[in-house]
Write an enzyme that holds these catalytic residues in place. Structure first.
Site, PDB file in Angstrom:
ATOM      1  N   TYR A 157      13.968   2.895  15.427  1.00 42.03           N
ATOM      2  CA  TYR A 157      12.805   2.587  14.580  1.00 42.03           C
ATOM      3  C   TYR A 157      13.249   2.047  13.217  1.00 42.03           C
ATOM      4  O   TYR A 157      12.732   1.032  12.739  1.00 42.03           O
ATOM      5  CB  TYR A 157      11.979   3.865  14.413  1.00 42.03           C
ATOM      6  CG  TYR A 157      10.709   3.719  13.606  1.00 42.03           C
ATOM      7  CD1 TYR A 157       9.569   3.139  14.168  1.00 42.03           C
ATOM      8  CD2 TYR A 157      10.631   4.178  12.298  1.00 42.03           C
ATOM      9  CE1 TYR A 157       8.394   3.025  13.429  1.00 42.03           C
ATOM     10  CE2 TYR A 157       9.460   4.073  11.560  1.00 42.03           C
ATOM     11  CZ  TYR A 157       8.349   3.494  12.128  1.00 42.03           C
ATOM     12  OH  TYR A 157       7.191   3.377  11.396  1.00 42.03           O
ATOM     13  N   LYS A 161      12.497  -1.650  11.588  1.00 39.27           N
ATOM     14  CA  LYS A 161      11.764  -1.809  10.332  1.00 39.27           C
ATOM     15  C   LYS A 161      12.625  -2.475   9.255  1.00 39.27           C
ATOM     16  O   LYS A 161      12.103  -3.203   8.396  1.00 39.27           O
ATOM     17  CB  LYS A 161      11.240  -0.449   9.848  1.00 39.27           C
ATOM     18  CG  LYS A 161      10.166   0.149  10.769  1.00 39.27           C
ATOM     19  CD  LYS A 161       8.946  -0.752  10.869  1.00 39.27           C
ATOM     20  CE  LYS A 161       7.787  -0.116  11.622  1.00 39.27           C
ATOM     21  NZ  LYS A 161       6.612  -1.003  11.702  1.00 39.27           N
TER      22      LYS A 161
HETATM   23  P1  NAP Z   1      -0.840   4.666  15.043  1.00 38.33           P
HETATM   24  O1  NAP Z   1      -1.924   5.473  14.432  1.00 38.33           O
HETATM   25  O2  NAP Z   1       0.049   5.283  16.070  1.00 38.33           O
HETATM   26  O3  NAP Z   1      -1.476   3.300  15.602  1.00 38.33           O
HETATM   27  C1  NAP Z   1      -0.654   2.351  16.201  1.00 38.33           C
HETATM   28  C2  NAP Z   1      -1.429   1.074  16.427  1.00 38.33           C
HETATM   29  O4  NAP Z   1      -0.543   0.117  17.027  1.00 38.33           O
HETATM   30  C3  NAP Z   1      -2.588   1.275  17.392  1.00 38.33           C
HETATM   31  O5  NAP Z   1      -3.638   0.432  17.015  1.00 38.33           O
HETATM   32  C4  NAP Z   1      -1.993   0.836  18.731  1.00 38.33           C
HETATM   33  O6  NAP Z   1      -2.959   0.342  19.638  1.00 38.33           O
HETATM   34  C5  NAP Z   1      -1.105  -0.312  18.260  1.00 38.33           C
HETATM   35  N1  NAP Z   1      -0.061  -0.637  19.232  1.00 38.33           N
HETATM   36  C6  NAP Z   1       0.890   0.186  19.743  1.00 38.33           C
HETATM   37  N2  NAP Z   1       1.653  -0.484  20.631  1.00 38.33           N
HETATM   38  C7  NAP Z   1       1.172  -1.746  20.679  1.00 38.33           C
HETATM   39  C8  NAP Z   1       1.505  -2.908  21.410  1.00 38.33           C
HETATM   40  N3  NAP Z   1       2.513  -2.925  22.299  1.00 38.33           N
HETATM   41  N4  NAP Z   1       0.779  -4.032  21.200  1.00 38.33           N
HETATM   42  C9  NAP Z   1      -0.238  -4.042  20.325  1.00 38.33           C
HETATM   43  N5  NAP Z   1      -0.621  -2.987  19.616  1.00 38.33           N
HETATM   44  C10 NAP Z   1       0.081  -1.842  19.787  1.00 38.33           C
HETATM   45  O7  NAP Z   1       0.170   4.122  13.924  1.00 38.33           O
HETATM   46  P2  NAP Z   1       0.036   4.053  12.318  1.00 38.33           P
HETATM   47  O8  NAP Z   1       0.591   5.310  11.787  1.00 38.33           O
HETATM   48  O9  NAP Z   1      -1.297   3.596  11.914  1.00 38.33           O
HETATM   49  O10 NAP Z   1       1.140   2.924  12.033  1.00 38.33           O
HETATM   50  C11 NAP Z   1       0.800   1.558  11.840  1.00 38.33           C
HETATM   51  C12 NAP Z   1       2.047   0.829  11.362  1.00 38.33           C
HETATM   52  O11 NAP Z   1       2.547   1.452  10.178  1.00 38.33           O
HETATM   53  C13 NAP Z   1       3.202   0.855  12.358  1.00 38.33           C
HETATM   54  O12 NAP Z   1       3.899  -0.369  12.328  1.00 38.33           O
HETATM   55  C14 NAP Z   1       4.077   1.968  11.836  1.00 38.33           C
HETATM   56  O13 NAP Z   1       5.418   1.817  12.244  1.00 38.33           O
HETATM   57  C15 NAP Z   1       3.900   1.796  10.345  1.00 38.33           C
HETATM   58  N6  NAP Z   1       4.204   2.993   9.568  1.00 38.33           N
HETATM   59  C16 NAP Z   1       3.492   4.148   9.739  1.00 38.33           C
HETATM   60  C17 NAP Z   1       3.801   5.264   8.975  1.00 38.33           C
HETATM   61  C18 NAP Z   1       3.045   6.549   9.082  1.00 38.33           C
HETATM   62  O14 NAP Z   1       3.467   7.537   8.437  1.00 38.33           O
HETATM   63  N7  NAP Z   1       1.973   6.652   9.827  1.00 38.33           N
HETATM   64  C19 NAP Z   1       4.860   5.200   8.054  1.00 38.33           C
HETATM   65  C20 NAP Z   1       5.566   4.028   7.923  1.00 38.33           C
HETATM   66  C21 NAP Z   1       5.227   2.919   8.677  1.00 38.33           C
HETATM   67  P3  NAP Z   1      -3.656   1.328  20.739  1.00 38.33           P
HETATM   68  O15 NAP Z   1      -4.612   2.206  19.992  1.00 38.33           O
HETATM   69  O16 NAP Z   1      -4.339   0.397  21.665  1.00 38.33           O
HETATM   70  O17 NAP Z   1      -2.537   2.108  21.379  1.00 38.33           O
END
Ligand code: NAP
Length: 250
Positions: A157, A161
């Site tokens: 991961y 990133k």
């Molecule tokens: P999340 O709640 O797990 O949501 C993930 C989203 O990505 C969902 O809409 C999911 O769609 C979609 N997705 C997953 N696999 C996919 C694929 N193969 N093709 C298209 N869409 C896909 O994640 P989040 O926490 O909101 O994170 C969003 C972004 O922020 C990510 O890039 C993550 O790495 C980054 N981020 C998050 C955090 C954190 O603490 N949460 C911290 C740093 C960075 P479905 O609903 O259809 O599965």
């Protein structure tokens, strides 16, 4: 930010069914953009359309797996036909497959690189031509604090990133002369399904390391993306904006 800051923009936000992507999608729509938010399932796409309908804004949900090159091309083409070329792209879709390096399997590495990094390359390629022609456009890539610091148990991961950051800076250098900006947002720990999976004890430990003493909200990230998408950020490109509550200070 003035109301209607994104009037006239056509925004594509990947992974907009929940969490950070949903907040970015809704915020952009509420600020005047026509938005297309994607989900991996048809029901997820319908739920996005319904959510946007309830908000009384312009936009729709579409089904997309960002690891599928053919589907990605079809999605961008469909947006072009329905709304016009994408002028604002947010590469938000992302997953984790955590494991200690010694135990990490090839597919855990490959899935993460395909979903979190190769998809960003592909989506950028798909939207860039009309942006170059128009001599304007905005791309925002969602990276992570661990792409800057590294994290034990997240070699795959963190590498994906960090790769997003290198891509962002290089593309910003290539396209600056066309007035297209490409920036990254590096969230810290944000409340979402991704972090809900963490054990409570680990969350408490994390909070102790965050200057503001709390996890971030999806809206904290959406507001930063809104700034980067707006005219206010016209002279900001190739940057990584950390939104981590003071967890890491660079
Ligand atoms: P999340 O709640 O797990 O949501 C993930 C989203 O990505 C969902 O809409 C999911 O769609 C979609 N997705 C997953 N696999 C996919 C694929 N193969 N093709 C298209 N869409 C896909 O994640 P989040 O926490 O909101 O994170 C969003 C972004 O922020 C990510 O890039 C993550 O790495 C980054 N981020 C998050 C955090 C954190 O603490 N949460 C911290 C740093 C960075 P479905 O609903 O259809 O599965």
């Amino acid at each position: 930010m003035s109301e209607g800051a994104l009037n006239g923009q056509v925004a594509l936000i990947t992974g907009a069914s929940r969490g950070i992507g949903a907040a970015i999608c809704d915020t952009f729509a509420q600020n005047g953009a026509t938005v297309v938010g994607t989900a991996t399932s048809a029901s997820g796409a319908d739920a996005i359309s319904e959510r946007l309908g309830k908000l009384g804004v312009t936009g729709t949900g579409m089904q997309l797996d960002v690891t599928d090159a053919v589907a990605s091309q079809a999605c961008v083409a469909a947006i072009g036909e329905q709304f016009g070329p994408v002028s604002l792209l947010v590469n938000n879709a992302g997953i984790t497959r955590d494991n200690l390096f010694m135990r990490m399997k090839d597919d855990e590495w490959d899935d993460i690189i395909a979903t979190n990094l190769s998809s960003v390359f592909r989506m950028c390629k798909l939207v860039i031509k009309p942006m170059v022609k128009a001599r304007s456009g905005r791309i925002i890539n969602i990276s992570s604090v661990v792409g800057i610091t590294g994290n034990a148990g997240q070699v795959n991961y963190a590498a994906s990133k960090a790769g997003v950051l290198g891509l962002t800076k290089s593309l910003a250098r290539e396209l600056g002369s066309r007035s297209i900006t490409i920036n990254a947002v590096a969230p810290g720990f944000i409340e979402s399904d991704m972090t809900d999976a963490l054990p409570e004890a680990q969350k408490e430990k994390l909070k102790a390391e965050i200057a503001l003493g709390r996890l971030g909200t999806p809206n904290d990230i959406a507001q930063t993306c809104l700034f980067l998408a707006s005219d206010s950020a016209a002279y900001v490109t190739g940057q990584t904006i950390s939104v981590n509550g003071g967890m890491v200070m660079t």
